[in-house]
Design an enzyme around this catalytic site. Sequence first.
Site, short mmCIF file in Angstrom:
data_model
loop_
_atom_site.label_atom_id
_atom_site.label_comp_id
_atom_site.label_asym_id
_atom_site.label_seq_id
_atom_site.Cartn_x
_atom_site.Cartn_y
_atom_site.Cartn_z
N LYS A 77 0.83 -1.21 0.00
CA LYS A 77 0.00 0.00 0.00
C LYS A 77 0.86 1.25 0.00
O LYS A 77 0.58 2.21 -0.73
CB LYS A 77 -0.93 -0.02 1.22
CG LYS A 77 -1.78 1.22 1.37
CD LYS A 77 -2.89 1.02 2.38
CE LYS A 77 -2.43 0.37 3.64
NZ LYS A 77 -1.40 1.16 4.37
N THR A 79 3.86 1.44 -1.14
CA THR A 79 4.51 1.48 -2.46
C THR A 79 3.59 2.12 -3.49
O THR A 79 4.02 2.95 -4.30
CB THR A 79 4.89 0.05 -2.90
OG1 THR A 79 5.75 -0.51 -1.90
CG2 THR A 79 5.61 0.06 -4.23
N ARG A 100 3.16 8.14 6.93
CA ARG A 100 3.57 7.95 8.32
C ARG A 100 5.05 7.62 8.43
O ARG A 100 5.67 7.14 7.48
CB ARG A 100 2.77 6.80 8.95
CG ARG A 100 1.30 7.07 9.12
CD ARG A 100 0.58 5.83 9.61
NE ARG A 100 0.62 4.76 8.62
CZ ARG A 100 0.33 3.49 8.90
NH1 ARG A 100 0.02 3.13 10.12
NH2 ARG A 100 0.39 2.58 7.94
N LYS A 111 6.94 -7.03 10.19
CA LYS A 111 6.18 -6.24 9.23
C LYS A 111 7.07 -5.54 8.21
O LYS A 111 6.71 -5.34 7.06
CB LYS A 111 5.31 -5.21 9.96
CG LYS A 111 4.46 -4.36 9.03
CD LYS A 111 3.62 -3.38 9.83
CE LYS A 111 2.84 -2.46 8.90
NZ LYS A 111 3.70 -1.55 8.13
N ALA A 279 -2.47 1.46 12.99
CA ALA A 279 -3.86 1.46 12.54
C ALA A 279 -4.69 0.40 13.25
O ALA A 279 -5.90 0.53 13.34
CB ALA A 279 -3.93 1.25 11.04
N PHE A 307 -3.22 -0.52 7.00
CA PHE A 307 -3.91 -1.79 6.81
C PHE A 307 -5.12 -1.64 5.88
O PHE A 307 -5.12 -0.82 4.98
CB PHE A 307 -4.28 -2.42 8.16
CG PHE A 307 -3.09 -2.73 9.02
CD1 PHE A 307 -2.04 -3.48 8.53
CD2 PHE A 307 -3.00 -2.26 10.33
CE1 PHE A 307 -0.92 -3.78 9.32
CE2 PHE A 307 -1.89 -2.55 11.12
CZ PHE A 307 -0.86 -3.31 10.61
N PHE A 387 2.36 -8.32 -8.74
CA PHE A 387 3.59 -8.99 -8.32
C PHE A 387 4.07 -9.89 -9.46
O PHE A 387 3.27 -10.33 -10.30
CB PHE A 387 3.34 -9.82 -7.06
CG PHE A 387 3.26 -9.01 -5.79
CD1 PHE A 387 4.29 -9.04 -4.86
CD2 PHE A 387 2.17 -8.19 -5.53
CE1 PHE A 387 4.23 -8.29 -3.70
CE2 PHE A 387 2.10 -7.44 -4.37
CZ PHE A 387 3.14 -7.48 -3.45
N TRP A 415 6.19 -0.94 -8.25
CA TRP A 415 7.39 -1.47 -7.60
C TRP A 415 8.51 -1.59 -8.63
O TRP A 415 9.65 -1.18 -8.38
CB TRP A 415 7.10 -2.85 -6.98
CG TRP A 415 8.22 -3.33 -6.10
CD1 TRP A 415 8.30 -3.20 -4.75
CD2 TRP A 415 9.43 -3.99 -6.51
NE1 TRP A 415 9.49 -3.73 -4.28
CE2 TRP A 415 10.21 -4.23 -5.35
CE3 TRP A 415 9.95 -4.39 -7.74
CZ2 TRP A 415 11.44 -4.86 -5.38
CZ3 TRP A 415 11.20 -5.03 -7.78
CH2 TRP A 415 11.93 -5.26 -6.61
#
Length: 562
Positions: A77, A79, A100, A111, A279, A307, A387, A415
Amino acid sequence: MKSELKIKSDIEIAQSTEMKRIKDIAQNLGLYEDEWEPFGHYKAKISLNTMKRLNDNPSGKVILVTAINPTPAGEGKSTVTVGLAQALNRIGKKAIVAMREPSLGPSMGIKGGAAGGGYSQVMPMEDINLHFTGDLHAITSAHNALSALIDNHIHQGNEVGFDTRRITWKRVVDLNDRALRQVIVGLGGPTQGVPREDGFDITVASEIMAILCLASDLTDLKRRISSIVIGYNSVKEPITVSDIGVQGAITLLLKDALNPNLVQTLENTPALIHGGPFANIAHGCNSVAATKMAQKLSDYVVTEAGFGADLGAEKFFDIKTRAGDIDPAATVIVATIRALKMHGGVPKDQLKDENVSALEKGLANLEHHVASIQKYGVPFVVAINRFVTDSDLEVNKLLNWCEENNIPVALTDVWAKGGKGGIDLAKTLLDEIKTKENTFKPIYELDMPIEEKIQTIATEIYGADDVEFSPKALKQLKEFDLNGWSHLPVCMAKTQYSLSDDPALLGRPSGFTITIREFRPSIGAGFIVALTGNVMTMPGLPKKPAALNMDVSEDGTAIGLF
């Protein structure tokens, strides 16, 4: 025989990219030299006083990036957030990223960081994912200074009458450290303080973090800190920071941390990285100050909320927009084929294998989040974050499903391709903003009772049948009403992996009940935290934490940082 192409890691991509000096980024934004303070060559803090000069500038449109419920590995997210801002700049729009700051605990845990990835990340990523400009250290110091002042007040006579069994202000550290969840302080005799039970939360769960991210200026920061409830007396009346008179000292420790941080993306798009509340525990958005400043410095602000949409977007819409008087222009819902397959029943270790039937089952999760966002009345686009393991058959299935259901969709490859891979998303989003009506409105009214607000969130956003309150929570609701707190918004503390409060219920569960086990009043932040399930405010490290892969070379180069 062809050799297999090695895919660079995020840190390898970052370390091979040349950054612009931060003064060039600041000048391109139109900032005066006395409005920003450099932290080395590539970071700076922007004074909040700059807003006085920018006040008459038009406000740019705010675009929220949210997502479906993620897998434990995360779905990119951040990215997509970075890639979208880069894409908007590529097509001639003036865009800024507002995100953030990462927490050191998850960065060294499982994470990972929060600087984006691949060719859509913010720089310098090593600094951002570690100590950055010291904001989290300042919050930790301010929080623990208040803890020390509370214990000293009790030791020196307890003038305000703390019931030492009902002190609610814990200590914090910016690490995942389960051993500190419950501790005893004050041992060692009369000169060492008064023994009592205590504990630690992670810094990003601190109410001071939430306050920093919702305060508009220093005056508002001090007002909010004054209102923090730190405990209760023997007749259960709340005691606040202002009662022990230390709000000035705590605010002083935070005066520099309140200023937003300026950095850049790999494509030199300006980025304001500031604040980092979790979050699943707190409200999961970057600071109001950074978002509002970005609005005055650009035409488009691309921001994110942690999230899935059930957590981050709900809190952005129902808490942050109210605190900051922000009107969101659009929302991007990030979806990945691997996450949809997991919601369709595929184990984590088999997500790379093609499985169209599981993808079809998992689409129920995306469908639910789309319906939730539509309830807020904001234009949206689904971004398929591609991906390398996604098959053409799976991608086409997802695209066709969106088209069949009249869901705006764009395939993104930010990405691997940076801003270029997000141009379709940027154009689709701008078209939705231009052509679709925006009737944004929070999901509940503030004058509703707390239990009704929670019922609304649980049924409308989570899809629950009902809400159950523990005896402790019911007792607290009565106390909150007597204390005049019922008008505040609710911040739900819930697992990120499921729409329910059970992380094992993937997809689009039905027939479940959300259980509220207890409440925590965050009066300074301006909301009531409702704890569900087993969500903990101090996480633990996994069996093999990311820290095992981290090192530093002899010349100081970071190794293994994602």
